[in-house]
Write a protein that holds these residues in place. Structure first.
Motif, mmCIF file in Angstrom:
data_model
loop_
_atom_site.group_PDB
_atom_site.id
_atom_site.type_symbol
_atom_site.label_atom_id
_atom_site.label_comp_id
_atom_site.label_asym_id
_atom_site.label_seq_id
_atom_site.Cartn_x
_atom_site.Cartn_y
_atom_site.Cartn_z
ATOM 1 N N THR A 88 8.927 1.700 8.343
ATOM 2 C CA THR A 88 9.333 1.379 9.708
ATOM 3 C C THR A 88 9.685 -0.098 9.844
ATOM 4 O O THR A 88 10.654 -0.467 10.496
ATOM 5 N N ARG A 100 4.365 4.626 5.667
ATOM 6 C CA ARG A 100 5.255 4.863 6.804
ATOM 7 C C ARG A 100 5.445 3.564 7.587
ATOM 8 O O ARG A 100 6.553 3.245 8.029
ATOM 9 N N THR A 101 4.357 2.808 7.749
ATOM 10 C CA THR A 101 4.459 1.536 8.452
ATOM 11 C C THR A 101 5.413 0.592 7.727
ATOM 12 O O THR A 101 6.254 -0.055 8.349
ATOM 13 N N LEU A 102 5.282 0.527 6.413
ATOM 14 C CA LEU A 102 6.163 -0.352 5.640
ATOM 15 C C LEU A 102 7.616 0.052 5.833
ATOM 16 O O LEU A 102 8.497 -0.802 6.005
ATOM 17 N N PRO A 134 0.829 -1.214 0.000
ATOM 18 C CA PRO A 134 0.000 0.000 0.000
ATOM 19 C C PRO A 134 0.859 1.257 0.000
ATOM 20 O O PRO A 134 1.040 1.885 1.026
ATOM 21 N N LEU A 169 4.302 10.721 1.718
ATOM 22 C CA LEU A 169 4.721 10.877 3.104
ATOM 23 C C LEU A 169 4.729 12.334 3.536
ATOM 24 O O LEU A 169 4.849 12.626 4.711
ATOM 25 N N LEU A 225 2.711 15.236 2.638
ATOM 26 C CA LEU A 225 1.605 16.155 2.369
ATOM 27 C C LEU A 225 1.703 16.754 0.963
ATOM 28 O O LEU A 225 1.120 17.786 0.684
ATOM 29 N N TRP A 226 2.452 16.126 0.091
ATOM 30 C CA TRP A 226 2.583 16.548 -1.299
ATOM 31 C C TRP A 226 3.192 17.936 -1.438
ATOM 32 O O TRP A 226 2.972 18.621 -2.421
ATOM 33 N N HIS A 258 6.344 7.159 -3.968
ATOM 34 C CA HIS A 258 6.311 8.599 -4.203
ATOM 35 C C HIS A 258 6.531 9.331 -2.891
ATOM 36 O O HIS A 258 5.772 9.127 -1.946
ATOM 37 N N TRP A 260 0.299 4.104 -1.445
ATOM 38 C CA TRP A 260 -0.382 5.390 -1.661
ATOM 39 C C TRP A 260 -1.065 5.919 -0.420
ATOM 40 O O TRP A 260 -1.760 6.923 -0.457
ATOM 41 N N LEU A 269 13.686 8.803 5.538
ATOM 42 C CA LEU A 269 12.702 7.897 4.946
ATOM 43 C C LEU A 269 12.928 7.685 3.457
ATOM 44 O O LEU A 269 12.265 6.851 2.845
ATOM 45 N N THR A 319 -0.455 7.366 3.461
ATOM 46 C CA THR A 319 0.642 7.891 4.268
ATOM 47 C C THR A 319 0.991 6.948 5.418
ATOM 48 O O THR A 319 2.137 6.529 5.565
ATOM 49 N N GLY A 320 -0.034 6.603 6.225
ATOM 50 C CA GLY A 320 0.216 5.757 7.380
ATOM 51 C C GLY A 320 0.751 4.402 6.971
ATOM 52 O O GLY A 320 1.651 3.855 7.614
ATOM 53 N N GLU A 321 0.212 3.865 5.896
ATOM 54 C CA GLU A 321 0.610 2.532 5.462
ATOM 55 C C GLU A 321 2.045 2.531 4.959
ATOM 56 O O GLU A 321 2.843 1.665 5.309
#
Lengths: 309, 336, 551
Positions: free
Chosen positions: C110, C106-108, C98, C123, C125-126, C119, C100, C139, C102-104
């Motif tokens: 981490t 970032r989790t990956l 996933p 992460l 806010l574009w 992209h 696309w 990151l 943000t949280g997902e």
């Protein structure tokens, strides 16, 4: 039917003194009680509470995704506490939760009771149609269209049928919460659960009431609702917890607008997460947890489970 | 069936009430059917017609192009890496695997909490079981994800046993169906559901069986379970649809498309498409290439709606199956 | 069972292609050409000597499946296959991830399971500053060595180099440019303008003029203009305003967080906002609740005469793009679709939205140098090198359609024509569009982007929520609304939030960066837009900025 379900000879043996039975059973069922509980306790501990505690500890750090993490104590909590948007998000959430429980909680119960009145064949079909599993995407698109202020269905009703002035619907800060909840009045309710509960009310209760001359409402009031009470209590518990955490529906429908009038706590938590502020988001979630826990405990104290159930 | 009296149904007052009830129910059904009509009609429209505002109620030139396209796409292309049957089997494995573990474990716990525990212990156990519902799942996403990597260490790399070069033994469920099944084994919602239902069972029935000397497990199996078929049916259905529809979590923990569920395949497409243009130009530029790939395969809203319908069909079947059990309510209580 | 082509022999490879039909047969014939070109390649990727694995989550390229799909491999996949042939030591896996959310994502990251490419905007806010922060947090992989190794910068087009802020910060490179838009701008239906007897829009059109024309074009079945849900920012940006616009984002080195917001001191900002509200709520000539895709669809259907879009959409080749519209109406593209760059402000300001925008992807930060090199090698091949060319050659042979070749256009690389393709971008899209590309590139040259001057922070700072609340009120509230008070609220909230952050940049370094930034601004405006410099920028700088920086 009863004879089939109960074990053969499952009648009370009168010769044994009741007190002795109680003691004997308690000792024996204590072991079994734990056998029943332990698998769930273990899973809930390791995959429920453990990650939560880790998250809580992370909220006391800067929670950088990579590299060393440094301890920041309660900094995240004070930062979130001082954020002016947090207060308004809590206000919105409480209003939303109260409004949605008042407006939508009772309807599925009534619908379930009424559905049970239909002839079996009719009921089977009505039930299917009423509780058809609905795709979230489709209903979102549809409701957005219904609420559209230019060419939506509701605007047509308001202006052309009722002759009202132009309405704002989801674009009005005063009305947005009501219109967000409105679709839930007839849709998305947990009526199936109540139907399951109603199944187990013995027919004879109603027959007895009928002989005593009880009318429709009286039967609902004195038989259906009291028998459903434990289920209603549990569903209300869930409704309180769930509605205080609502975010996906308002997010899809309004993005929190206009002017933050529909931004709930969990939506703001996602704003924080999207700004890569994991520990702040967790701190906010902990505040919400405390609020929900307080409300739930108060509610459980107020509505004790039916003592003679 | 039970509220309206068996005799005297022709009384004018009762008839009016009855008609009113039927009318209300039919109106609700009508409202529920609108989204379905909307979905089916959309799947039969052409791409430009879908963009029409206000939408056309009846497709001008009904076409099955979108349906054909989805089936062509599913036969083998870049969009779906595996045959649909593979995704379908994976979804079944996850959904039924979860049910097989979750229903007994959760219902046992609810039963014990409802009938075997008393007083303060029962209250605290109850809060222990439902407390995790009170925290938004997004917060525990990262720790839970890390636990699927190296249980019980919520960190990406496993520490060594102190004083040695050997890593602690860990359980790795990441990239297997277990990563989806295990976190869902205890379902707090189903716990509430079961507890509510078991609370309605009079203690006297259970007490009667106890006196006979039946073990608690036997009481559960021979008395409580038969009475509880409706609630098991509802719980199974709700949990099945929950697992079947969830895609974010499987997407996080299952990287291998051969093990991915159907929802991932479908929602991946829908997600790319839905997120386009709702973001800033920066984002639309990036998703642009993605959409181009989909569009080159001819996929548009109509195709996505077809996918949405396909995704819902197993849930619908499960609904019909569980309905039959739901309506098998055993009217056992009148016995006493 | 991830698709792994690394072990595939050349014979297997040709066999796979053989199954795939006509397009592949042609491609197979072209294979020897690749083989001979291999030696001509100007670099020897280290990846060739190391066994590394790349994992792609359908982005930025789809991994060709082991079995050729029924319709044959796409042009892009054929190029990808050729790259895999050349790099047998690189194992390619297609994964599900996933990337696309943000949280997902970032989790990956981490958990160390992120795919090779994602992209950075997801992460961040574009925003450009956001990407810099995210890079600073570690990151995104640092690709500086690979930029050097592959000589990437020399291969970028002028537009991409003009937007270096999108892929570099503080001398380090973090992004691989994958797409360019010649700025944001406006499409309008020339045919509808003509029918209504209205003069078409030009590069010099102002928002006042556009608003007037939008009103004249509005009728029963048509909105004069459509814009995104954040539409007010289009109009604000022209004048130099926005959530962190030139005039709204003020340096305050004495505070913990070095920036404060000012949304209330500029009457022009209020005026632009009121015009936006007038268009929506009084004129009813503007719809402002759409996604890009809806806008293109409405534009195609003729239910909107003017839409605001990234101009690159002009080269969209799907069934609702401008090309498809012209084809449906049976008229030349230039007679149907007009395009102008982001309008300049009434004060003569040139908006940063009008400069070329570059979309980049980043690489998994856990990678070692060899894996990063393999990733960049793939990028170089597909976006700038041979693969880029062959994709377009294949598309041309398959369709004979020039628009397919030059889509999306402008290209990321320096190449402006494709060998074996008889035609130029002008032939495909018309002179109008090419002029836009040139305008954006030349005007943006030397444009002082804030991110080029300031070192990256570790925090993104206050959320954008309060600003979003103000803009959603402007859009939605149809009754009376005090615009100034709404801005005041947003400003107060954001400034309160800013109190809770602290900067990682030392004050003297920040002040030096700020001085350089405003100096560059002065130079740029004086050289390119002297009226704006004299009448607006200089007085503002002297009154507002000088005292803040103690200059």
């Amino acid at each position: 039917m009863a004879e089939q379900t109960l074990a053969p000879g499952a009648s009370v043996e009168e010769s044994q003194p009741a007190a002795v039975v109680e003691v004997k059973l308690t000792r024996r069922s204590r072991i079994e009680k734990w056998a029943f509980l332990i698998p769930a306790l273990l899973f809930q501990l390791s995959w429920g509470w453990y990650p939560l505690i880790v998250a809580f500890l992370l909220s006391m750090t800067d929670a950088r995704p990579r590299g060393p993490i440094s301890w920041t104590g309660f900094q995240s909590y004070t930062r979130v506490w001082a954020d002016p948007l947090v207060g308004s998000a809590f206000r919105v959430t409480l209003i939303y939760a109260a409004l949605s429980i008042v407006l939508t909680f009772l309807i599925p119960i009534i619908v379930a009771i009424l559905l049970m009145e239909m002839k079996p064949r009719v009921m089977r079909w009505m039930m299917v149609l009423w509780f058809l599993p609905l795709s979230g995407v489709a209903s979102t698109i549809m409701w957005r269209y219904v609420y559209n202020t230019d060419f939506g269905f509701f605007q047509w009703i308001a202006m052309d049928v009722l002759g009202l002035p132009r309405q704002g619907f989801l674009t009005s800060a005063d009305q947005v919460l009501f219109w967000l909840i409105f679709p839930g009045i007839l849709m998305f309710g947990p009526g199936l659960i109540y139907m399951a509960g109603l199944q187990s009310i013995p027919q004879s209760y109603y027959e007895a009431a009928e002989i005593e001359g009880a009318g429709l409402w009286r039967k609902i009031w004195t038989i259906s609702l009291p028998r459903l009470r434990p289920i209603i209590v549990m569903m209300l518990t869930f409704a309180i917890i769930g509605s205080l955490q609502v975010f996906d529906w308002p997010k899809l429908m309004t993005e929190g607008g206009p002017g933050g009038a529909s931004r709930t706590v969990v939506m703001y938590m996602f704003d924080l997460l999207n700004s890569l502020r994991y520990s702040d988001a967790t701190a906010l979630a902990i505040f919400l947890f405390i609020l929900i826990m307080a409300i739930t405990i108060t509610y459980r104290i107020l509505f004790k489970e039916d003592p003679d159930a | 069936m039970s509220l309206f009296p068996k005799v005297g149904r022709n009384q004018p007052g009762l008839r009016v009430t009855w008609t009113l009830v039927v009318a209300v129910l039919c109106f609700g059904i009508f409202l529920h059917l609108i989204p379905f009509y909307f979905m089916i009609v959309t799947s039969l429209k052409s791409a430009p017609e879908i963009m029409r505002i206000p939408p056309t109620l009846i497709p001008e030139n009904p076409t099955f192009a979108a349906w054909q396209l989805v089936f062509q796409v599913s036969v083998g292309s870049t969009i779906l890496r595996q045959p649909l049957s593979q995704y379908f089997l994976n979804s079944c494995l996850m959904a039924f695997g979860t049910l097989a573990l979750s229903l007994p474990i959760t219902s046992f716990a609810a039963y014990a909490n409802s009938k075997l525990q008393r007083g303060r212990g029962a209250r605290w156990t109850f809060l222990f079981f439902i407390g995790t519902l009170m925290v938004p799942a997004a917060v525990t996403l990262i720790p839970t994800f890390l636990l699927t990597r190296n249980f019980p260490f919520p960190v990406p790399t496993v520490p060594n046993i102190p004083g040695t070069e050997i890593e602690f033994p860990v359980i790795r469920t990441w990239n297997t169906a277990w990563a989806v099944i295990i976190p869902g084994v205890f379902s707090a919602f189903n716990f509430l559901l079961f507890k509510g239902f078991f609370d309605t069972i009079p203690n006297s029935i259970i007490q009667a069986a106890r006196v006979d000397g039946g073990s608690e497990f036997n009481i559960f199996r021979r008395i409580v379970l038969p009475m509880s078929i409706p609630v098991f049916a509802v719980a199974a259905y709700l949990q099945f649809s929950g697992v079947w529809d969830s895609f974010m979590w499987p997407l996080l923990v299952i990287q291998d498309s051969a093990r991915s569920p159907m929802s991932v395949a479908i929602y991946n497409l829908i997600n790319v498409f839905m997120s386009s243009g709702t973001m800033r130009p920066q984002a639309s530029l990036a998703t642009n290439e993605q959409i181009r790939q989909l569009q080159e395969a001819g996929l548009s809203w109509n195709g996505l709606v077809v996918l949405g319908i396909l995704q819902t069909i197993p849930i619908f079947i499960m609904f019909i199956v569980s309905r039959n059990y739901l309506l098998k309510g055993v009217k056992i209580r009148g016995l006493k | 069972m991830s698709s792994n082509h690394a072990g595939m022999s050349r014979r297997d490879f040709l066999k796979t292609l053989g199954i795939s039909g006509a397009g592949a047969a042609m491609f197979a014939a072209g294979l020897p050409a690749f083989a001979s070109k291999e030696s001509a390649a100007s670099f020897t990727p280290r990846a060739q000597n190391a066994n590394v694995t790349l994992q792609l989550a359908n982005y930025p390229y789809t991994v060709p499946p082991a079995q050729a799909p029924e319709g044959g491999y796409t042009a892009q996949q054929q190029a990808f296959l050729a790259w895999m042939e050349q790099n047998p030591n690189v194992r390619i896996e297609a994964v599900e991830a996933p990337i696309w959310g943000t949280g997902e994502l970032r989790t990956l990251i981490t958990g160390g399971t992120a795919p090779s490419f994602f992209h950075p905007g997801v992460l961040a806010l574009w925003t450009i500053e956001g990407k810099h922060v995210v890079f600073n947090q570690g990151l995104l992989a640092d690709l500086s060595a690979q930029f050097e190794e592959f000589g990437l910068e020399a291969q970028f087009s002028d537009a991409v180099r003009a937007a270096a802020v999108e892929w570099e910060v503080g001398g380090a490179r973090f992004g691989l440019p994958e797409g360019v838009t010649p700025g944001n701008g406006i499409f309008f239906r020339r045919d509808i303008f003509e029918e209504a007897g209205i003069e078409p829009l030009t590069v010099d059109s102002t928002w006042d003029e556009i608003a007037e024309k939008a009103l004249a074009l509005t009728n029963e079945g048509r909105l004069g203009m459509g814009t995104q849900w954040w539409g007010v920012e289009w109009m604000l940006a022209s004048e130099g305003f926005g959530k962190a616009g030139l005039f709204n984002y003020l340096p305050t080195p004495e505070n913990g967080w070095n920036w404060r917001f000012d949304y209330t001191s500029n009457p022009e900002m209020i005026a632009a906002t009121e015009r936006y509200r007038r268009m929506i709520h009084q004129d009813r000539s503007l719809g402002s609740n759409y996604g890009d895709w809806d806008l293109l669809g409405q534009f195609f259907n003729g239910t909107m005469a003017i839409v605001t879009v990234p101009l690159q959409y002009f080269t969209q080749t799907d069934d609702i793009g401008p090309g498809a519209l012209a084809a449906q109406l049976g008229r030349p593209l230039d007679e149907v679709v007009g395009a102008i760059p982001h309008p300049r402000g009434s004060n003569g300001h040139f908006s940063p939205e009008g400069r070329p925008g570059v979309s980049v992807f980043s690489v998994n930060p856990d990678y070692d140098e060899a894996t990063k090199s393999a990733a960049v090698s793939l990028y170089q091949y597909m976006a700038l090198g041979e693969g880029f060319v062959t994709q377009r050659q294949i598309a041309y042979e398959q369709t004979g359609n020039l628009q397919r070749v030059f889509s999306p256009y402008p290209f990321v690389g320096t190449a402006q024509s494709i060998e074996g393709v008889d035609g130029t971008p002008v032939d495909a899209w018309g002179q109008q569009y090419i002029d836009l590309v040139n305008y954006a590139t030349t005007t943006a040259e030397g444009y002082p982007m804030r991110g080029l001057f300031f070192p990256p922070e570790l925090d993104l700072g206050p959320t954008e929520s309060a600003w979003g609340d103000a803009t959603s009120l402007f859009r939605d509230e149809s009754g009376d609304l005090d615009v100034l008070a709404t801005y005041q609220t947003a400003q107060d909230i954001r400034n309160t939030q800013a109190e809770a952050f602290s900067s990682v940049i030392p004050d003297d370094q920040f002040i030096a960066a700020a001085q350089a930034y405003y100096q560059a601004n002065a130079e740029y405006w004086q050289a390119n837009f002297p009226d704006f410099y004299e009448n607006t920028y200089r007085p503002w700088f002297e009154q507002v900025i000088t005292p803040r920086l103690g200059m």
